[in-house]
Design an enzyme around this catalytic site. Structure first.
Site, PDB file in Angstrom:
ATOM      1  N   ASP A  73       1.041  -1.386  -0.392  1.00 58.64           N
ATOM      2  CA  ASP A  73      -0.028  -0.006  -0.041  1.00 58.64           C
ATOM      3  C   ASP A  73       0.850   0.845   0.049  1.00 58.64           C
ATOM      4  O   ASP A  73       1.856   1.359   0.811  1.00 58.64           O
ATOM      5  CB  ASP A  73      -1.081  -0.160   1.621  1.00 58.64           C
ATOM      6  CG  ASP A  73      -1.975   0.538   0.878  1.00 58.64           C
ATOM      7  OD1 ASP A  73      -1.977   1.555   0.222  1.00 58.64           O
ATOM      8  OD2 ASP A  73      -2.648   1.296   2.202  1.00 58.64           O
ATOM      9  N   GLU A 121      -2.067   0.567  -4.623  1.00 62.85           N
ATOM     10  CA  GLU A 121      -2.507   0.055  -3.122  1.00 62.85           C
ATOM     11  C   GLU A 121      -2.858  -2.101  -4.428  1.00 62.85           C
ATOM     12  O   GLU A 121      -3.464  -1.944  -5.387  1.00 62.85           O
ATOM     13  CB  GLU A 121      -3.344  -0.792  -2.767  1.00 62.85           C
ATOM     14  CG  GLU A 121      -4.875  -0.972  -2.530  1.00 62.85           C
ATOM     15  CD  GLU A 121      -5.230  -1.015  -1.413  1.00 62.85           C
ATOM     16  OE1 GLU A 121      -5.904  -2.011  -0.741  1.00 62.85           O
ATOM     17  OE2 GLU A 121      -6.656   0.151  -1.643  1.00 62.85           O
TER      18      GLU A 121
END
Lengths: 377, 417
Positions: free
Chosen positions: B11, B116
């Site tokens: 992420d 992500e």
């Protein structure tokens, strides 16, 4: 019931009628074939209630009688016998048939003929005559476009329209359409009114098996439609095929046959057939897409799939009108190319999203329409 | 479940802001947010209007500035805030480079969004070392080659990996060894669970469940009463059990468009034409991707921020504008009551399947719609989205067009940069 017959002859007759026996039927009697001995003849009948096939063959009958016997075992037994006369003896009390030929001696248990469904009444509707080879070609050229999907019954049939001496056969699976116009046999009565019936494609495939050995000429086929238009009977030498008709409204097929011609391509049928077969080796995925590009002087065929690769080939062609790219299911194209009778094929196109027409140049007696596949060309 | 499975959730930290800092390095260290409105690429304050914060730098966060906050509130909290307009095209370009790095370590990459992704590195361990080693490699490369900070979670499942990556942002690396999932999750609040929104957490709180450990131990029957049929799956995930595979996207799984309006919508007619326009946008993307949608969804956010989503499965999968629009309008009509004003409207398509490219001979209506749509699509691609519009959309679209046009012409001397 007592008779003598050639096993080869009986085997051939059984092979023909047992095609009407369904492998998955619910009534045991429908697994049986009805065998009736009359003077000089043996009659075989099998049915799945939709389709009935009846065969009459010469036999030496000593004592008439009637019984039903399991179609499969009888057929397999008879076709395995050497060519020696087969004697058929029914023990009517036990409904058991004793079959003797050479060193073989078999007893087959049957079911009382009274339980066998009666032949559908076809009665005195229209009765028309067709040349067997003309009808056979008409079936071959149309039934290929019918669908096997029982979910849409109309599409599984072939529409046969009668108008004066003209007979139009139509089949479609919703993606392609085949229309064949034939004529009644010379001397046939003409229908009282214009009418159409939808005959199950499966029944016509069976009929075409029966027609194949017949030659053109006096051996004609008589087609009779019941007054209620629910059954049709085809009578040909030795055989009768009766089938239930499909009930429903056939789609308005005339509307989808292209009338204009933005692009007309004329090409050798054989060369296009061969090239299509080779190129479509590379189109073997779900969509089976064959791309065509019409350019001045040539038709370029191509296909590609991620797993296989791609292939491009061109065929010399006379191209009139706009250059154009279009894609079709390769099978639909190769199907028609194997059924065209002419040395040249004509493709009539009106843009990449409009149906394409394939026929013999300028000849509307056989028209084959394909809806394109939408692709990035 | 495969106990050897190793899944990374990567992420990127404050991705939009990080992307902006790449081209505006002078702003490094200052409180920066990316928010809607204004011209792409310009520095300055886009008119606050209805803009919301899309991403906030870690310098801005201690001041209470976070994503989804209305820009006006953010500016009130932090007057020296640097506000940059959202420039999705730029972020998408950077994202491509990020995903190129991911693909060096596994072919099994499931994008969550631009910033992500899940990576199944089970098969890459012989080549690149264990999950932790791969995670460090990726973090180092992103930092060194792209100057992008990222946090990574390493675990045996997607759920646990995602929770882990979120735990020590920014630049965090949390490894949950196989077999330790339950102990790792137990002390964490239920809200950490992906998919457990405020409704779920508040319902669980009412029955005394605040942590995942409590959720894991709770009686499944009771949970089902509180949460409905999804409870059992949620509980299994709280135990660390999530067999869900990393899915490499073959085709998109959903396509949607939404708009926040400068002025809340109160008229039914306007709501309808806005819905139709959004549906057409979705339809264009469906057709461009060669897809059909089995399900149409709509989202309405009212002025009081209450958000309603509705979806319906269609009788057959579609991609034509008219079909999408009529389904979406029907859903909007059900969700909306006269008098309520709508701030945001969204139309989505789910249950996407590849479009059977074989056209039908007899369904001429379908063919006609598709011919119209494909002609419209072509014109829009060549001449812009407002080049041609349906008569039914004309009023609203022409207002939009005039507004856009005026904005583009703008007062002289205000050129960007």
């Amino acid at each position: 019931m007592k008779c003598t017959i050639s096993p080869q002859q009986l085997g051939a007759g059984l092979a023909a009628v047992t095609r009407a026996v369904s492998s998955r039927n619910t009534l045991p009697i429908l697994s049986n074939v009805l065998v009736e001995a009359r003077e000089g003849a043996l009659e075989l009948t099998a049915t799945n209630l939709d389709l009935t096939i009846h065969h009459t063959m010469a036999a030496e009958v000593e004592q008439p009688g009637i019984v039903t016997v399991p179609a499969r075992i009888l057929s397999e037994f008879v076709s395995s016998l050497p060519e020696q006369p087969l004697s058929w003896n029914l023990d009517a009390v036990h409904q058991t048939v004793r079959l003797q030929s050479g060193r073989f001696d078999a007893h087959v248990r049957g079911i009382d003929a009274a339980e066998f469904p009666p032949l559908p009444e076809v009665g005195a509707g229209d009765s028309l005559e067709l040349d067997p080879q003309v009808l056979l070609r008409g079936i071959d050229q149309t039934v290929i476009a019918a669908s096997g999907d029982e979910g849409r019954p109309i599409y599984t049939g072939v529409l046969i329209e009668f108008d004066g001496p003209e007979v139009t056969m139509v089949a479609t699976d919703g993606h392609r359409l085949a229309v064949r116009v034939i004529r009644l046999a010379d001397g046939s009565p003409e229908p009282r009114d214009k009418f159409g019936i939808i005959v199950p494609g499966r029944a016509l495939v069976e009929l075409s098996r029966l027609l194949k050995p017949l030659v053109s000429g006096p051996a004609s086929v008589t087609l009779s439609v019941s007054e209620s238009r629910s059954q049709v009977r085809f009578q040909l030498p030795g055989y009768e095929l009766i089938t239930r008709l499909i009930d429903g409204v056939y789609p308005g097929y005339e509307k989808v046959i292209p009338s204009g011609a933005q692009t007309t391509v004329t090409v050798s049928t054989e060369e296009l057939r061969r090239t299509t077969r080779v190129v479509s080796l590379f189109a073997r995925d779900a969509a089976n897409v064959l791309k065509l590009r019409c350019e001045p002087g040539q038709l370029v065929l191509s296909a590609n799939t991620n797993e296989v690769g791609d292939n491009v080939a061109s065929v010399d062609a006379t191209v009139d009108g706009d250059s154009l790219g279009i894609a079709f299911n390769a099978k639909y194209v190769s199907d028609v190319l194997s059924l065209l009778d002419s040395p040249e094929a004509e493709l009539i196109l009106n843009g990449p999203l409009a149906p394409g027409l394939i026929r013999a140049p300028g000849d509307d007696s056989y028209r084959y329409v394909i809806m394109p596949v939408r692709v990035a060309l | 479940m495969d106990s050897d499975r190793t899944i990374l959730h990567v992420d990127l930290d404050a991705f939009f802001v990080s992307c902006e800092l790449l081209r505006h390095p002078e702003l490094t260290g200052r409180p920066v947010v990316v928010a809607g409105g204004g011209e792409p690429g310009s520095i300055g304050r886009p008119s606050p209007g209805r803009a919301v914060v899309s991403a906030a730098s870690y310098e801005a966060r201690p001041l209470g500035v976070h994503s989804a906050l209305p820009l006006a509130r953010a500016l009130a909290l932090c007057p020296e805030l640097v506000v940059l307009p959202v420039d999705i095209r730029h972020y998408a370009e950077v994202s491509e480079q990020v995903f190129a790095v991911f693909h060096d370590y596994s072919p099994l990459v499931e994008p969550g969004s631009l910033d992500e992704a899940y990576l199944d590195v089970t098969g890459s361990k012989l080549l690149h070392g264990n999950g932790e080693a791969i995670a460090r490699l990726i973090q180092t490369r992103l930092e060194r080659e792209l100057k992008l900070p990222a946090s990574v979670g390493v675990a045996s499942s997607k759920t646990v990996a995602k929770i882990a990556s979120d735990l020590r942002k920014p630049k965090g690396l949390v490894v949950v060894p196989s077999g330790h999932e339950r102990g790792f999750l137990a002390p964490l609040p239920v809200a950490r669970m992906p998919g457990a929104g405020p409704k779920t957490t508040s319902r669980l709180h009412l029955v005394g469940i605040d942590t995942m450990g409590q959720l894991a131990r709770a009686d499944t029957g009771l949970l089902t009463e509180v949460l409905g049929p999804s409870a059992a799956a949620l509980q299994r995930r709280a135990l660390g059990e999530d067999p869900g595979p990393v899915r490499v996207p073959g085709v998109a799984r959903s396509i949607s468009r939404e708009e926040t309006y400068p002025v809340d919508i109160s008229l039914r007619s306007e709501l309808e034409s806005r819905t139709r326009a959004l549906a057409a946008g979705v339809g264009q993307r469906l057709r461009a991707a060669g897809l059909l949608a089995a399900t149409v969804s709509v989202k309405l956010r009212f002025s009081d921020f209450e958000t309603i989503s509705r979806q319906a499965t269609l009788p057959r999968p579609v991609c034509a504008d008219v079909d999408l629009a009529s389904a979406a309008q029907e859903l909007v009509a059900r969700a909306w009551t006269p008098g309520r004003t709508v701030r945001l409207l969204g139309v989505g398509a789910d249950g996407l399947i590849a479009r059977p490219a074989q056209m039908a001979l007899f369904d001429s209506g379908e063919v006609r719609h598709e011919l119209v749509d494909s002609a419209l699509d072509e014109l829009r691609v060549r001449f812009g989205p407002t080049a041609i519009i349906r008569g039914t959309d004309s009023l609203q679209e022409s207002l939009d067009w005039n507004r856009d046009h005026l904005r583009r012409l703008g007062p002289a001397g205000k050129a960007s940069n």
